[in-house]
Design an enzyme around this catalytic site. Structure first.
Site, PDB file in Angstrom:
ATOM      1  N   ARG A 114       0.851  -1.186   0.000  1.00 39.37           N
ATOM      2  CA  ARG A 114       0.000   0.000   0.000  1.00 39.37           C
ATOM      3  C   ARG A 114       0.889   1.238   0.000  1.00 39.37           C
ATOM      4  O   ARG A 114       2.103   1.122   0.130  1.00 39.37           O
ATOM      5  CB  ARG A 114      -0.944   0.000   1.201  1.00 39.37           C
ATOM      6  CG  ARG A 114      -0.224   0.056   2.527  1.00 39.37           C
ATOM      7  CD  ARG A 114      -1.199   0.137   3.699  1.00 39.37           C
ATOM      8  NE  ARG A 114      -0.450   0.137   4.947  1.00 39.37           N
ATOM      9  CZ  ARG A 114      -1.005   0.153   6.149  1.00 39.37           C
ATOM     10  NH1 ARG A 114      -2.316   0.164   6.281  1.00 39.37           N
ATOM     11  NH2 ARG A 114      -0.252   0.159   7.231  1.00 39.37           N
ATOM     12  N   ASN A 152      -3.959   8.459   4.445  1.00 38.67           N
ATOM     13  CA  ASN A 152      -3.698   7.719   5.689  1.00 38.67           C
ATOM     14  C   ASN A 152      -2.223   7.798   6.027  1.00 38.67           C
ATOM     15  O   ASN A 152      -1.379   7.511   5.182  1.00 38.67           O
ATOM     16  CB  ASN A 152      -4.089   6.241   5.549  1.00 38.67           C
ATOM     17  CG  ASN A 152      -4.065   5.525   6.893  1.00 38.67           C
ATOM     18  OD1 ASN A 152      -4.863   5.840   7.766  1.00 38.67           O
ATOM     19  ND2 ASN A 152      -3.149   4.605   7.072  1.00 38.67           N
ATOM     20  N   GLU A 153      -1.930   8.192   7.234  1.00 44.15           N
ATOM     21  CA  GLU A 153      -0.540   8.223   7.713  1.00 44.15           C
ATOM     22  C   GLU A 153       0.420   8.649   6.598  1.00 44.15           C
ATOM     23  O   GLU A 153       1.299   7.879   6.180  1.00 44.15           O
ATOM     24  CB  GLU A 153      -0.132   6.859   8.278  1.00 44.15           C
ATOM     25  CG  GLU A 153      -0.816   6.548   9.583  1.00 44.15           C
ATOM     26  CD  GLU A 153      -0.211   5.325  10.294  1.00 44.15           C
ATOM     27  OE1 GLU A 153       0.529   4.565   9.656  1.00 44.15           O
ATOM     28  OE2 GLU A 153      -0.487   5.154  11.492  1.00 44.15           O
ATOM     29  N   GLU A 309      -6.058   5.905  15.880  1.00 45.65           N
ATOM     30  CA  GLU A 309      -5.763   4.472  15.846  1.00 45.65           C
ATOM     31  C   GLU A 309      -4.907   4.093  17.047  1.00 45.65           C
ATOM     32  O   GLU A 309      -4.001   4.830  17.433  1.00 45.65           O
ATOM     33  CB  GLU A 309      -4.933   4.089  14.606  1.00 45.65           C
ATOM     34  CG  GLU A 309      -5.645   4.156  13.292  1.00 45.65           C
ATOM     35  CD  GLU A 309      -4.722   3.688  12.160  1.00 45.65           C
ATOM     36  OE1 GLU A 309      -3.763   2.932  12.429  1.00 45.65           O
ATOM     37  OE2 GLU A 309      -4.951   4.099  11.023  1.00 45.65           O
ATOM     38  N   GLU A 357      -2.837  -8.018   7.398  1.00 45.23           N
ATOM     39  CA  GLU A 357      -3.025  -7.601   8.791  1.00 45.23           C
ATOM     40  C   GLU A 357      -3.913  -8.555   9.574  1.00 45.23           C
ATOM     41  O   GLU A 357      -4.510  -8.182  10.580  1.00 45.23           O
ATOM     42  CB  GLU A 357      -3.579  -6.167   8.817  1.00 45.23           C
ATOM     43  CG  GLU A 357      -2.598  -5.193   8.178  1.00 45.23           C
ATOM     44  CD  GLU A 357      -2.969  -3.737   8.368  1.00 45.23           C
ATOM     45  OE1 GLU A 357      -4.020  -3.329   7.848  1.00 45.23           O
ATOM     46  OE2 GLU A 357      -2.213  -3.026   9.035  1.00 45.23           O
TER      47      GLU A 357
HETATM   48  C1  GAL Z   1      -1.313   1.990  10.846  1.00 41.56           C
HETATM   49  C2  GAL Z   1      -2.225   2.138   9.655  1.00 41.56           C
HETATM   50  C3  GAL Z   1      -3.409   1.219   9.736  1.00 41.56           C
HETATM   51  C4  GAL Z   1      -2.989  -0.160  10.149  1.00 41.56           C
HETATM   52  C5  GAL Z   1      -2.242  -0.072  11.438  1.00 41.56           C
HETATM   53  C6  GAL Z   1      -1.805  -1.408  11.976  1.00 41.56           C
HETATM   54  O1  GAL Z   1      -0.037   2.409  10.528  1.00 41.56           O
HETATM   55  O2  GAL Z   1      -2.665   3.453   9.538  1.00 41.56           O
HETATM   56  O3  GAL Z   1      -4.051   1.190   8.480  1.00 41.56           O
HETATM   57  O4  GAL Z   1      -2.192  -0.721   9.143  1.00 41.56           O
HETATM   58  O5  GAL Z   1      -1.093   0.694  11.254  1.00 41.56           O
HETATM   59  O6  GAL Z   1      -1.106  -1.256  13.184  1.00 41.56           O
END
Ligand code: GAL
Ligand code: ZN
Length: 667
Positions: A114, A152-153, A309, A357
Site C-alpha cells: 500500500r 492515511n498516515e 488508531e 493484517e
Molecule cells: C497503521 C495504519 C493502519 C494499520 C495499522 C496497523 O499504521 O494506519 O491502516 O495498518 O497501522 O497497526
C-alpha cells in the site's frame, strides 16, 4: 445538509477503523449490533477502499458504501469517512506505472502493498483528487458523515520519493526558495567537495552517493518531501471543501515520527488526530503513548484531538508482537482522554481474516465475543460514556518541551559528533515531568511561549534566529529554561553558528562550549556537586567542554580529562534563569535537575506519585492512572468522587492493577 440531521458524537468518540468491504454483507448487521453493545459511536470507513470505490477511471462503484453508511446512520453511529486514496488500485498503476515511488538508492517500488505512490506524480495527484471530489459530492450531507479522513498516515511507508519527476519538482521548489543557483550554493556549502551548481538541471535529490550526501541538501529535501505530501493532502481537502465546506477534515499523524512536519500541516487539519502504537513489551509504553498524546494536542494548538488508531491488543508488524496486558487498552485509552483526546478509536473494528493484517488485533477478535478483548472493549465503552462531561475540555500545561521537525531531520543526519536519537532524548526529558504530574506541551521554537513557566530544550540542534531570540525573551521575561547539549548549533541551512556553542544562547546561558567530547556508546562519566548525595551521579552520551562566562556550575565532571570542569550550570538571565546540561545525567540526577528547574519556575513537582502512576488534569478533573500490573496505595489528600464509578474515594485508596480514577481536581 439536504435537510438531514447530522450524526453528532456526543461525549467522547469511541470506535475504530471499520472495513466492511472485507466481509460478506451478511456480517454487517452483526457488526452494527455489536457496535451498539460496545458503546461505539464513531467509526472510520473507506480508508483503503479505492479498488472497491472505483473499479476503473470514472464513476464510483460505491453502492455498498451507501448501504454501509445508511446502516450506520440508522444506528446513530457517526462516520469519519476516508477519501480512500492511500492505496492506489492496480488499474491506476497499470495505466501510470510512473506513479510508483523510487527509493533513495534508485529502486522503483512495486505495487502489491500500500502507499505505493510518488507524492509528486501528476497522475496520482489527479486521480486522488478526482476520487476525493466524487466522494465528497456523493456523501456531503450524509447523516452519518461527521468528518473526513484524507489519505492515511502520510509518509508512513514512503516518506520521500527520489524519482525523476520528484527531482524535477524538487528543483522547482529550490528555485522558488533560492532564486538562482548561486544562492543555493551558498546555503548548501557548494565549495565543499566541489558541489557548486551552475544551472538548475544539475541539481538532484540526495540519492545514495559514495559517501555522505550534502546535509543541507538532505535537509531541504526533507522539507520538500513533507511539503509534497502536504500538497497531496491539500488537494483532496480542497476537493472536499468544494462540496462539503462545513465538515471537519483530518488526516492521521503518527505522533513522534520524523516523516512530516506536523506543525506545518496543522493549519490545514481541522481536528488533529494521531495513531499511537506503544509496544506492550516496552515497560515505558505508557510514557511513549503519553508523549504522542501531548504532541498531538500541541500540534492542534491545545484543542481537543482524536486518538485515531491504537491496537486493542497486539499488532502484527513487530518482530515479536506482545499482546497488551489485561487493562492496558483501557488505561492507555483513558490516558488519551486525560491528555485532551475527545475520541478513542482503534485499528480495527473486526480483526481481519485475510490479507497482511490478519494477525493484527481487532476490537472484535477472531475468537468472537467470548473473549478477554471483547470484554475489555465493552467495558471501555461504558467507561467512556461516563466521561462525557470531560469532552471538549482543555488540558493546562505549565511546561513546554521545544520541538521542531526541521531540527529533528538535521540532528539525525550522519557525519555528526555522535549518533543522537531525538526520540530517546525527548523521552529522557519528558520522563521526570511525567512522573511528577507536570503536564508539558511540545512547542515550536518560534511559537508563543508566554503561557509557560518552564521551557526544556533537548538537543534542539537547529534553530532559526527567530526561535533563538524567542527562547532568550522567554527567560528575560521571567521564564526558566533548561537547554541540553547539542542545541543551537546550526542555522536553518545546517550551517554552524560560529564563535563557541551554542552561539545564539551564550549570553542566556552564561557560558561557551569550546568543544564536544561525546562519550563512547554505553560509557558514563561520574559527576559531583552540591548537595552531596549517597547515590553516584553519572553523565551519559555526551560531554561538553564548558567555559564558564558567568554561569554557576551545578554539577562537575568527577573523572576523565574534564574532571573538575562544569557539566551542568545555571545562570540568572533578566527576570528568569537558564540551566545548561552539557551531558545527559542519569535518570535520578536528571529528575533532580528538572525538579530544581520546576521549583525555580514555581511549578508543582509532585514527589508522592509512585513510579508508573500518572496524574494529569483535564478541565475540572484529575485523572490518576496506574500503569502497574499490581495494586498500588495512594494518598489522595482528601475525599473525592470518582467519575467512573460515582464512588467517594480517599484520602487513602488502593488502586488496582492498571486502575484509573477520575476525580474532581483541586485548585
Ligand atoms: C497503521 C495504519 C493502519 C494499520 C495499522 C496497523 O499504521 O494506519 O491502516 O495498518 O497501522 O497497526
Ligand atoms: Zn517521485
Amino acid at each position: 445538509m439536504s435537510g438531514l440531521e447530522r450524526q453528532a458524537v456526543r461525549g467522547i468518540g469511541y470506535g475504530g477503523d471499520y472495513n466492511p468491504e472485507q466481509w460478506p454483507e451478511a456480517t454487517w448487521a452483526e457488526d452494527i449490533g455489536l457496535m451498539a453493545e460496545a458503546g461505539v459511536n464513531l467509526v472510520t470507513v473507506g480508508v483503503f477502499s479505492w479498488s472497491r470505490l472505483q473499479a476503473a477511471p470514472g464513476e464510483l462503484t460505491a453502492d455498498w458504501l451507501d448501504r454501509v453508511l445508511d446502516l450506520l446512520a440508522a444506528a446513530g453511529i457517526a462516520v469519519d469517512l476516508g477519501t480512500g486514496t492511500a492505496s492506489p488500485p492496480p488499474w491506476l498503476v497499470t495505466a501510470h506505472p510512473e506513479i510508483l515511488p523510487v527509493t533513495v538508492d534508485g529502486r522503483r517500488l512495486a505495487a502489491g502493498g500500500r502507499q505505493h505512490y510518488c507524492p509528486s506524480a501528476p497522475a496520482f495527484r489527479a486521480a486522488a483528487v478526482e476520487l476525493a471530489d466524487r466522494m465528497a459530492r456523493r456523501y456531503a450531507g450524509h447523516p452519518a458523515v461527521t468528518m473526513w479522513h484524507v489519505g492515511n498516515e502520510y509518509g508512513c511507508h514512503v516518506p520521500a520519493c527520489y524519482c525523476d519527476r520528484s527531482a524535477e519538482a524538487f528543483r522547482e521548489w529550490l528555485r522558488a526558495r533560492y532564486g538562482e543557483p548561486g544562492a543555493l550554493n551558498e546555503a548548501w556549502g557548494g565549495a565543499v567537495w566541489s558541489q557548486d551548481y551552475t544551472s538548475w538541471d544539475q541539481v538532484q535529490p540526495p540519492r545514495t552517493a559514495p559517501t555522505y550526501a550534502n546535509p543541507a541538501q538532505q535537509l531541504d529535501f526533507a522539507r520538500f518531501s513533507s511539503g509534497e505530501l502536504l500538497a497531496c493532502y491539500r488537494g483532496e481537502r480542497a476537493a472536499i471543501a468544494a462540496h462539503d465546506p462545513g465538515t471537519p477534515v483530518t488526516t492521521n499523524f503518527m505522533g513522534l515520527s520524523r516523516v512530516v512536519d506536523q506543525f506545518r500541516w496543522a493549519a490545514d487539519v481541522d481536528v488533529t488526530s494521531v495513531d499511537s502504537y506503544p509496544d506492550p513489551a516496552d515497560p515505558e509504553a505508557h510514557l511513549f503513548s503519553a508523549m504522542n498524546c501531548d504532541l498531538t494536542r500541541s500540534v492542534g494548538g491545545g484543542r481537543p484531538w482524536m486518538l485515531m488508531e491504537q491496537a486493542p491488543n497486539a499488532v502484527n508488524w513487530r518482530a515479536v508482537n506482545v499482546p497488551k496486558a489485561p487493562g492496558q487498552y483501557r488505561a492507555l485509552s483513558l490516558q488519551a482522554v486525560a491528555r485532551g483526546g475527545d475520541a478513542v478509536l482503534s485499528f480495527q473494528w473486526r480483526a481481519a481474516a485475510t490479507g497482511a493484517e490478519k494477525f493484527h488485533s481487532g476490537m472484535l477478535p477472531h475468537a468472537g465475543t467470548d473473549s478477554r478483548v471483547w470484554r475489555e472493549v465493552t467495558g471501555l465503552g461504558a467507561d467512556l460514556g461516563r466521561l462525557a462531561p470531560v469532552a471538549g475540555r482543555l488540558v493546562p500545561a505549565e511546561a513546554a518541551i521545544l520541538h521542531d521537525w526541521e531540527s529533528w531531520w538535521a540532528l539525525e543526519m550522519d557525519s555528526h559528533p555522535s549518533r543522537l536519537r531525538l526520540g530517546e532524548l525527548l523521552r529522557e526529558f519528558y520522563r521526570p515531568l511525567f512522573e511528577s504530574g507536570v503536564t508539558a506541551d511540545f512547542a515550536h521554537p518560534e511559537s508563543d511561549l508566554s503561557g509557560y513557566r518552564l521551557v526544556l530544550v533537548p538537543a534542539l540542534y537547529l534553530v532559526s534566529d527567530a526561535g533563538a531570540d524567542n527562547v532568550g525573551r522567554f527567560a528575560a521575561a521571567g521564564g526558566t529554561v533548561a537547554v541540553s547539549f547539542f542545541s543551537g548549533i546550526v542555522d536553518t541551512s545546517d550551517r554552524i553558528r560560529l564563535g563557541g556553542y551554542p552561539a545564539p544562547w551564550r549570553d542566556l546561558l552564561g557560558l561557551r562550549v569550546e568543544e564536544f567530547a561525546p562519550l563512547p556508546e554505553g560509557a558514563t562519566v561520574r559527576l559531583d556537586g552540591a548537595p552531596e548525595t549517597d547515590q553516584d551521579r553519572a553523565g551519559r552520551v555526551w560531554q561538553d567542554v564548558i567555559d564558564l562566562r558567568g554561569a554557576d556550575p551545578v554539577l562537575r565532571y568527577a573523572e576523565g580529562h574534564l574532571a573538575g570542569q562544569a557539566a551542568v550550570t545555571r545562570h540568572p538571565y533578566g527576570r528568569g534563569e537558564a540551566f545548561y546540561l552539557g551531558t545527559l545525567p542519569d535518570p535520578a540526577t536528571l529528575r533532580g535537575l528538572v525538579r530544581l528547574a520546576c521549583d525555580r519556575a514555581g511549578i508543582e513537582f509532585r514527589t508522592d506519585l509512585p513510579p508508573g502512576v500518572e496524574a494529569v488534569r483535564r478541565g475540572d478533573q484529575l485523572f490518576v492512572i496506574s500503569h502497574l500490573d499490581r495494586p498500588v496505595e495512594l494518598d489522595l489528600g482528601g475525599k473525592s468522587r470518582d467519575l467512573l464509578t460515582s464512588d467517594i474515594v480517599g484520602p487513602a485508596v488502593v488502586l488496582g492493577p492498571r486502575g484509573v480514577l477520575v476525580l474532581a481536581a483541586r485548585d
